[in-house]
Design a protein around this motif. Structure first.
Motif, PDB file in Angstrom:
ATOM      1  N   SER A 126      -3.129 -23.724 -10.776  1.00  0.00           N
ATOM      2  CA  SER A 126      -4.007 -22.591 -10.997  1.00  0.00           C
ATOM      3  C   SER A 126      -3.292 -21.272 -10.689  1.00  0.00           C
ATOM      4  N   VAL A 127      -3.862 -20.207 -11.173  1.00  0.00           N
ATOM      5  CA  VAL A 127      -3.309 -18.870 -10.970  1.00  0.00           C
ATOM      6  C   VAL A 127      -3.596 -18.447  -9.533  1.00  0.00           C
ATOM      7  N   PRO A 128      -2.623 -17.866  -8.830  1.00  0.00           N
ATOM      8  CA  PRO A 128      -2.883 -17.446  -7.445  1.00  0.00           C
ATOM      9  C   PRO A 128      -3.920 -16.332  -7.382  1.00  0.00           C
ATOM     10  N   ALA A 151      -0.854  -9.698  -4.088  1.00  0.00           N
ATOM     11  CA  ALA A 151      -0.620  -8.399  -3.477  1.00  0.00           C
ATOM     12  C   ALA A 151       0.181  -8.554  -2.177  1.00  0.00           C
ATOM     13  N   TYR A 152      -0.132  -9.567  -1.381  1.00  0.00           N
ATOM     14  CA  TYR A 152       0.585  -9.807  -0.131  1.00  0.00           C
ATOM     15  C   TYR A 152       2.055 -10.131  -0.405  1.00  0.00           C
ATOM     16  N   VAL A 153       2.295 -10.979  -1.376  1.00  0.00           N
ATOM     17  CA  VAL A 153       3.680 -11.353  -1.698  1.00  0.00           C
ATOM     18  C   VAL A 153       4.444 -10.155  -2.228  1.00  0.00           C
ATOM     19  N   MET A 154       3.812  -9.358  -3.082  1.00  0.00           N
ATOM     20  CA  MET A 154       4.495  -8.178  -3.630  1.00  0.00           C
ATOM     21  C   MET A 154       4.806  -7.179  -2.520  1.00  0.00           C
ATOM     22  N   GLN A 155       3.873  -6.982  -1.594  1.00  0.00           N
ATOM     23  CA  GLN A 155       4.082  -6.067  -0.482  1.00  0.00           C
ATOM     24  C   GLN A 155       5.225  -6.579   0.401  1.00  0.00           C
ATOM     25  N   ARG A 156       5.248  -7.858   0.632  1.00  0.00           N
ATOM     26  CA  ARG A 156       6.286  -8.450   1.467  1.00  0.00           C
ATOM     27  C   ARG A 156       7.660  -8.334   0.805  1.00  0.00           C
TER      28      ARG A 156
END
Length: 63
Positions: free
Chosen positions: A43-45, A51-56
């Motif tokens: 499934s799509v996250p 947003a958390y992964v991109m910020q990290r």
């Protein structure tokens, strides 16, 4: 009013109604089949996770 008269007068409705019922029943069987179920790992996250992964990733690039 016998079966012959009913069949003669309502043949189209009987055939179309039965066909429509079978199509919907088949669609239900296909939709409920485990083969066609979406697995959680496929499934799509969720947006918060993205947003958390991109910020990290952005924080790691700054270091």
């Amino acid at each position: 009013m016998g079966l012959k008269t009913i069949w003669k007068n309502y043949k189209v409705l009987i055939v179309m109604g039965t066909g429509l019922g079978l199509v919907h029943w088949g669609w239900f069987v296909i939709k409920s089949s485990p083969i066609f179920q979406i697995k959680p790992e496929d499934s799509v996250p969720e947006p918060e996770i993205v947003a958390y992964v991109m910020q990290r990733n952005h924080q790691n690039k700054e270091k």
